[in-house]
Design an enzyme around this catalytic site. Sequence first.
Site, PDB file in Angstrom:
ATOM      1  N   LYS A 106       0.727  -1.612   0.338  1.00 39.65           N
ATOM      2  CA  LYS A 106      -0.254  -0.097   0.333  1.00 39.65           C
ATOM      3  C   LYS A 106       0.684   0.951   0.096  1.00 39.65           C
ATOM      4  O   LYS A 106       1.518   1.333   1.017  1.00 39.65           O
ATOM      5  CB  LYS A 106      -0.900  -0.022   1.236  1.00 39.65           C
TER       6      LYS A 106
ATOM      7  N   ASP B 280      -3.484   4.668  -1.977  1.00 41.24           N
ATOM      8  CA  ASP B 280      -4.611   4.691  -0.505  1.00 41.24           C
ATOM      9  C   ASP B 280      -4.409   6.248  -0.448  1.00 41.24           C
ATOM     10  O   ASP B 280      -3.623   6.605  -0.101  1.00 41.24           O
ATOM     11  CB  ASP B 280      -4.199   4.236   0.772  1.00 41.24           C
TER      12      ASP B 280
ATOM     13  N   LYS C 135      -7.546   8.052  -1.485  1.00 44.82           N
ATOM     14  CA  LYS C 135      -8.289   8.585  -0.404  1.00 44.82           C
ATOM     15  C   LYS C 135      -9.530   9.889  -1.264  1.00 44.82           C
ATOM     16  O   LYS C 135      -9.386  10.634  -0.372  1.00 44.82           O
ATOM     17  CB  LYS C 135      -8.568   8.558   1.371  1.00 44.82           C
TER      18      LYS C 135
ATOM     19  N   ASP D 168     -13.500  14.696  -3.635  1.00 46.70           N
ATOM     20  CA  ASP D 168     -14.170  15.887  -4.250  1.00 46.70           C
ATOM     21  C   ASP D 168     -15.070  16.182  -5.047  1.00 46.70           C
ATOM     22  O   ASP D 168     -15.720  15.111  -5.119  1.00 46.70           O
ATOM     23  CB  ASP D 168     -12.895  16.360  -5.082  1.00 46.70           C
TER      24      ASP D 168
ATOM     25  N   THR E  79     -11.393   5.573  11.118  1.00 45.01           N
ATOM     26  CA  THR E  79     -10.905   4.548  12.461  1.00 45.01           C
ATOM     27  C   THR E  79     -10.860   5.929  13.432  1.00 45.01           C
ATOM     28  O   THR E  79     -10.664   5.002  14.235  1.00 45.01           O
ATOM     29  CB  THR E  79     -10.611   3.411  12.175  1.00 45.01           C
TER      30      THR E  79
ATOM     31  N   ARG F  84       3.006  -1.159  10.465  1.00 48.48           N
ATOM     32  CA  ARG F  84       4.274  -1.328  11.819  1.00 48.48           C
ATOM     33  C   ARG F  84       4.882  -2.629  12.278  1.00 48.48           C
ATOM     34  O   ARG F  84       5.972  -3.004  12.528  1.00 48.48           O
ATOM     35  CB  ARG F  84       4.114  -0.755  12.701  1.00 48.48           C
TER      36      ARG F  84
HETATM   37  O1  C5P Z   1       1.179   0.277  11.197  1.00 51.21           O
HETATM   38  P1  C5P Z   1      -0.274   0.675  10.961  1.00 51.21           P
HETATM   39  O2  C5P Z   1      -0.568  -1.248  10.648  1.00 51.21           O
HETATM   40  O3  C5P Z   1      -1.267   0.644  12.086  1.00 51.21           O
HETATM   41  O4  C5P Z   1      -0.860   0.850   9.835  1.00 51.21           O
HETATM   42  C1  C5P Z   1      -2.321   1.091   8.981  1.00 51.21           C
HETATM   43  C2  C5P Z   1      -1.983   1.740   7.447  1.00 51.21           C
HETATM   44  O5  C5P Z   1      -3.758   1.260   7.048  1.00 51.21           O
HETATM   45  C3  C5P Z   1      -1.501   2.730   7.688  1.00 51.21           C
HETATM   46  O6  C5P Z   1      -1.141   3.003   6.496  1.00 51.21           O
HETATM   47  C4  C5P Z   1      -2.385   3.499   7.729  1.00 51.21           C
HETATM   48  O7  C5P Z   1      -2.788   5.173   7.257  1.00 51.21           O
HETATM   49  C5  C5P Z   1      -3.808   2.795   7.177  1.00 51.21           C
HETATM   50  N1  C5P Z   1      -5.276   2.985   7.854  1.00 51.21           N
HETATM   51  C6  C5P Z   1      -5.960   3.008   8.773  1.00 51.21           C
HETATM   52  N2  C5P Z   1      -7.102   2.994   9.307  1.00 51.21           N
HETATM   53  C7  C5P Z   1      -7.706   3.329   8.382  1.00 51.21           C
HETATM   54  C8  C5P Z   1      -6.936   3.283   7.414  1.00 51.21           C
HETATM   55  C9  C5P Z   1      -6.513   3.264   6.690  1.00 51.21           C
HETATM   56  O8  C5P Z   1      -4.703   3.167   9.775  1.00 51.21           O
HETATM   57  N3  C5P Z   1      -9.213   3.713   8.728  1.00 51.21           N
END
Ligand code: C5P
Length: 235
Positions: free
Chosen positions: A32, A59, A61, A64, A118, A209
């Site tokens: 992603k 991603d 998003k 507009d 979220t 992460r």
């Molecule tokens: O490091 P981690 O597993 O928390 O990363 C989650 C990824 O998913 C990040 O790129 C974050 O921007 C993305 N994301 C999220 N919640 C959302 C949409 C995207 O955590 N609702």
Amino acid sequence: MSSRVIIALDYADAKSAMTLVSRLEPSACKVKIGKELFTAAGPVLVEAVAQRGFDIFLDLKFHDIPNTVAQACMAAARLGVWMINVHALGGRAMMNAAREAIESVPRKPQLIAVTVLTSMAGPDLREVGIDAEPLVEVMKLAELAGDCGLDGVVCSAHEAAAIRDRIGSRFLRVTPGIRLPEDDAGDQKRVMTPQIAIESGASYLVIGRSVTRAADPLAMLDRINREIAVLETQR
Ligand code: C5P
């Protein structure tokens, strides 16, 4: 079957992202590219990752007016990515325009919608004029996205089963907020392990992460893929 894991390349520059990408196999994960990396490194990076054979979720998003989003989706689709997304709050006309814009693109990407971020809880929604509990709002926006012919939504794994049951199993549930049992939750509020997320109805897991900051990212990805494979053989 290809992996259900999408690794979030949340890096500030192309060099850091490519250091990880050069160690990954396209058969073991999708990747992603989000707003930070795309803003810093642009389409050139997307093309470099695609050339290595990876399915890419771009991603960005989009949110507009319909014409602008349609043009942006077309530009994104022409980069040869596997998945793109828009905000469902952009409404029916915007989502219809996005879907129509990519219909004639060769290797049309999956088009999904973000429902409620979220990071937003009930009080945050009320403050922006949405007087509904997050789950109610998520279901409403997921149904609207399905109605507009989109391929799925980004959602929490906590909502995945309800969305699948309401809209159908072909409507994708792409879920971030994944943590391993031994991890800290960090800034994610509601987290689930990969196994439980798949059991709860997720189609794809976005994992950042937990893999990228692991002492051995490849071993961690391998462990997650094996755990998911065990579940799939049990089905
Ligand atoms: O490091 P981690 O597993 O928390 O990363 C989650 C990824 O998913 C990040 O790129 C974050 O921007 C993305 N994301 C999220 N919640 C959302 C949409 C995207 O955590 N609702």
